[in-house]
Design a protein around this motif. Structure first.
Motif, PDB file in Angstrom:
ATOM      1  N   SER A 277      73.763  89.885 -48.598  1.00  0.00           N
ATOM      2  CA  SER A 277      73.426  89.345 -49.905  1.00  0.00           C
ATOM      3  C   SER A 277      74.540  88.408 -50.393  1.00  0.00           C
ATOM      4  CB  SER A 277      73.214  90.512 -50.869  1.00  0.00           C
ATOM      5  OG  SER A 277      73.104  90.036 -52.164  1.00  0.00           O
ATOM      6  N   LEU A 279      76.574  86.722 -48.601  1.00  0.00           N
ATOM      7  CA  LEU A 279      76.543  85.487 -47.806  1.00  0.00           C
ATOM      8  C   LEU A 279      75.426  84.557 -48.280  1.00  0.00           C
ATOM      9  CD1 LEU A 279      77.617  83.870 -45.342  1.00  0.00           C
ATOM     10  CD2 LEU A 279      75.994  85.136 -43.922  1.00  0.00           C
ATOM     11  N   ILE A 280      74.239  85.119 -48.443  1.00  0.00           N
ATOM     12  CA  ILE A 280      73.111  84.281 -48.854  1.00  0.00           C
ATOM     13  C   ILE A 280      73.359  83.707 -50.256  1.00  0.00           C
ATOM     14  CG2 ILE A 280      70.637  84.265 -49.404  1.00  0.00           C
ATOM     15  CD1 ILE A 280      70.208  86.299 -47.157  1.00  0.00           C
ATOM     16  N   GLU A 281      73.892  84.556 -51.129  1.00  0.00           N
ATOM     17  CA  GLU A 281      74.139  84.084 -52.502  1.00  0.00           C
ATOM     18  C   GLU A 281      75.207  82.992 -52.551  1.00  0.00           C
ATOM     19  OE1 GLU A 281      72.140  84.876 -55.113  1.00  0.00           O
ATOM     20  OE2 GLU A 281      71.050  85.810 -53.458  1.00  0.00           O
TER      21      GLU A 281
END
Lengths: 284, 569
Positions: A277, A279-281
């Protein structure tokens, strides 16, 4: 001796084949080192030697010709707690898989690479192999082999392989001891196993090898690369035993750092959702 | 650039085309900055910033009288191209030199664009601090100054009615500033991690290297083995070994690299081990145009490998779908123990845009293996053809996998009855695989007469072209699972009086596959294989021509077409 690795199976090799004593040696070496079939994997290519694990009770992947070292490296990197043996013939290793052989040495995975070297292609019925001697006459090489024979141990030593040995399977007692050393060695261990083909090689026979081999004695320092190289280049009489050791190299599994503090194999690991999460954020 | 524009509340899109060189050559990056979502490449250039003398020549076909060239006089004055364009001199290099070196020209340009389009200088400065904060205070300061200088010029230009008679009226939407900004290759990499990928092997090859490179920066964080191997043959066989040992394995390559993996692909099928293959297409045969785009490897992915065996081919249509399909590919490969392809291309990989939502929190990594007992048989004959998968070292069973035809225990056999049973077993999986196929998406009118068919990365470009064309009798059927095709395909195809296929390859590979599956030929093909992606305008033109080639379907008036198109950005 009966071993945990025994399997009740009809064996397809010719009577008198060097693969029989080789099979016996590997099963006994593994058993004497308290290893189990469940935690051992044998990766093989194509050829008669490559059928070895078919006649054993052991995890196996019998893959494509020449590619077995790739399976072995990846299996070990996916689960370092497995004992991984990569086993095939001289054609599979030094010819079809030549590039993989060179690079496997560079990776230095903690695997045992056993090469059944009979100096001929058995499965395809008698053509020259990369280790066939000059002048060796076959149905194809009918004016005699003219290519320089491939010297596996010399190449391995030149690349600084962490363990290089040669065995002659006519002597199962000493061979087994060398196998055990290789299995216990941490890092890539090559065993060039002289293993006669009784059907298609009428030159390099059991008696021939007996005559043309000798064991290196305790005066040989296996840590000395130059001396080891000299030994490996001897072709009139082939030295047997541990030719070279380079024990201070880090293994591939150590270099990838993944298992430094946690030996859990990849199949038992899961994605860290919080990190995912995060990383994606970070792309917002 | 795109980050600043997004942060300022604009929709952004960017794509690049570049030469296969370490330095130099003629390369371009196209940006679309808009008040509406923009996901497709257009030819039209509103503002051109040439950085080399050959720049104008390179984009000559994209220049119009409304193009404004901004930059060094020397790059446009002597060029025979772009004479029809408006020009505005900004001596970027001189400005940059005064600030400390020509290296700052890029930031001056970015600053100018921000000023020109009304983006916020503060947003740009924040991003500059993020990018150059660790390069020393002098470099950071020079970049800030460069941006500010460019920004001032841009602001002035924004209100310069002589050069810009038409006011730029982009609407800032603060909601956009927290959107994701993702490129195709980042989406694939993130999708793979979310799919539990933990073993990726590769040999560097454009355009597929970005994904493993990204992994290599996050390998310990996500328990991944990332391996640049000696060749693609080893890449494939290592992935197979890892998969046999229970890893979630992936390879990332392009056509030429995949060609070397084909022998291994057949082994994936023979030993029924899961594997995800990312095949980023580029023009071929042979080396082709390494850094350009094509959809020419569909048939390669479809027929690769000796012997017949089930496989799945996904071709993501958008960046969001590249994320979700990659994630799903790992679960599906694991479930069916088959090779699953992600067929992308350089265009998708190198394209970025903002994405408002990415619902990833509910995604799960589905592992389909069992703890074995002493009676375990790896290739047990089952009703659905899927044999429960054991992993060496997990349980008391022995895992035997063999490239030869084998019996249920994995033992080599040449028995005709067992051979037939084993082939039937793994072919049985094909039925369940087909049931789980992703249906094609239909957009446009439900009672269409003409059906435009596309697959993969062309989706946003075709969509925008059809929107501009505005014909009520055309619908668009797009596939992102190209094999096996969903069972609804035939129904959609049968309803159409005429079918136009749009593909970026010279032979219409998907059209051929459609015929094979539905027995229906396409009536017109729009094919492009020059190495560059379709543009919206190009497709508007080509679809219109295709439609007009059907006498009964001819357009009544030509006025429905908006010449300059793509308004709002």
């Amino acid at each position: 001796m009966a071993t945990k690795f025994d399997k009740d199976e009809e064996i397809h090799w010719c009577p008198g084949c060097g693969n029989y004593p080789s099979l016996k040696v590997i099963k006994e070496a593994l058993t004497e080192l308290w290893l189990t079939p469940q935690n051992t994997v044998i990766a093989t290519g194509i050829g008669q030697a490559a059928k070895t694990p078919h006649f054993m009770n052991v995890n196996m992947i019998n893959g494509l010709h020449g590619r077995y070292l790739s399976y072995a490296i990846a299996i070990k990197a996916s689960n370092p707690s497995l004992t991984v043996i990569a086993l095939s013939g001289d054609g599979c290793t030094y010819s079809e898989g030549g590039n993989h052989f060179l690079h496997a040495i560079r990776y230095n995975p903690h695997i045992i690479n056993i090469v059944h070297n009979n100096q001929v292609f058995g499965l395809t019925k008698g053509q020259a192999s990369p280790t066939s001697q000059r002048g060796f006459v076959t149905d194809v090489q009918n004016r005699g082999v003219y290519n320089e024979p491939f010297n596996g141990p010399a190449i391995a030593i030149a690349l600084g392989a962490s363990f290089v040995a040669r065995t002659f399977i006519g002597d199962t007692v000493q061979s087994k001891e060398i196998y055990k050393k290789a299995i216990q060695h941490k890092g890539y261990a090559l065993i060039d196993n002289l293993c006669p083909c009784v059907t298609f090689n009428r030159v390099n026979t059991f008696p021939w090898f007996k005559q043309h081999t000798y064991y290196v004695d305790e005066t040989h320092d296996p840590l000395n690369q130059a001396e080891a190289m000299k030994l490996s280049l001897q072709t009139d009489k082939l030295p047997l035993g541990v030719l070279y050791m380079n024990p201070n190299k880090a293994t591939y599994e150590e270099n990838i750092k993944l298992y430094e503090s946690d030996n859990t194999p990849l199949f038992q690991r899961s994605v860290d959702k919080a990190k995912l999460s995060e990383l994606i954020e970070s792309f917002r | 650039m795109t980050k600043t524009m997004k942060k300022s509340g604009y929709h952004v899109f960017s794509t690049k085309e570049y030469m296969s060189r370490v330095r130099g050559g003629e390369n371009s990056t196209s940006f679309r900055i808009s008040s509406k979502p923009v996901h497709a490449y257009v030819d039209r250039i509103d503002f051109l910033f040439p950085f080399i003398a050959k720049g104008l020549e390179h984009v000559q076909n994209r220049l119009t009288p409304s193009t404004l060239i901004i930059g060094e006089k020397e790059y446009y004055e002597k060029s025979e191209y772009g004479q029809q364009c408006k020009r505005f001199e900004v001596p970027f290099q001189t400005i940059a030199k005064e600030l400390g070196g020509t290296i700052y020209s890029n930031i001056v340009v970015v600053g100018l664009l921000c000023g020109l389009l009304g983006a916020n200088l503060d947003d740009l400065n924040i991003l500059i601090k993020g990018a150059f904060g660790d390069k020393g205070s002098a470099i950071l300061e020079n970049n800030i100054k460069a941006a500010s200088k460019g920004y001032t010029i841009g602001m002035e230009l924004r209100t310069n009615v002589e050069v810009l008679p038409q006011k730029i009226s982009l609407i800032q939407d603060k909601d956009i500033s927290s959107d994701y900004l993702l490129s195709g290759d980042r989406a694939i990499a993130l999708g793979a991690i979310a799919g539990g990928c933990n073993y990726c092997t590769f040999y560097p090859m454009s355009p597929a290297t970005g994904i493993p490179t990204f992994f290599s920066h996050h390998d310990l964080e996500f328990s991944m083995v990332v391996d640049q191997s000696e060749d693609e043959i080893s890449v494939m066989n290592k992935a197979i070994g890892a998969s046999y040992a229970g890893a979630r394995a992936m390879v990332s390559t392009s056509g030429g690299g995949f060609a070397l993996m084909i022998e291994g692909l057949s082994l994936v099928a023979a030993i029924e081990t899961p594997l995800v293959i990312h095949l980023g297409q580029r023009p071929a045969p042979a080396t082709g145009m390494p850094t350009h785009t094509e959809q020419g490897d569909l048939e390669l992915a479809l027929y690769a490998g000796h012997g017949a065996f089930p496989r799945i081919i996904y071709a993501p249509e958008t960046i969001e779908e590249a994320f979700f399909l990659t994630q799903m590919a790992f679960n599906i490969a694991d479930k069916f123990q088959i090779p699953v392809f992600l067929l992308t291309d350089q265009y998708l990989i190198d394209t970025s845009y903002n994405i408002h939502a990415l619902e990833y929190t509910n995604l799960t990594v589905e592992k389909h293996f069992i703890k074995t007992d002493t009676k375990y048989q790896r290739y047990k004959i089952t009703e659905d053809g899927i044999s429960p998968r054991g992993i060496p070292g997990f349980g008391t069973g022995i895992i035997r996998s063999d490239s030869h035809t084998h019996d249920e225990s994995g033992m080599i056999t040449e028995n005709a009855v067992i051979r037939t049973k084993m082939v039937d077993k793994f072919l049985r999986k094909a039925e369940a695989i087909k049931r789980e196929a992703i249906p094609p998406t239909l957009s446009g009118s439900e009672d269409y007469k003409i059906l435009v068919v596309g697959w993969g990365s062309t989706y946003p470009i075709i969509s925008e072209a059809l929107e501009l064309l505005g014909r009520k009798d055309i619908a668009f059927l797009h596939f992102q699972q190209v094999y096996p095709l969903h069972s609804s395909t035939t129904r959609f195809i049968q309803q159409a009086q005429k079918i136009i296929s749009i593909e970026q390859n010279p032979t219409g590979q998907f059209g051929k596959l459609l015929k094979l599956e539905t027995s229906r030929d396409v009536d017109a093909k729009i094919l492009k294989y020059d190495g560059y992606c379709f543009s919206v305008e190009e497709l508007v033109e080509k679809i219109r021509n295709a439609v007009n080639s059907f006498p009964e379907m001819k357009e009544k008036t030509q006025e429905s077409f908006i010449g300059s198109g793509c308004d709002g950005d």
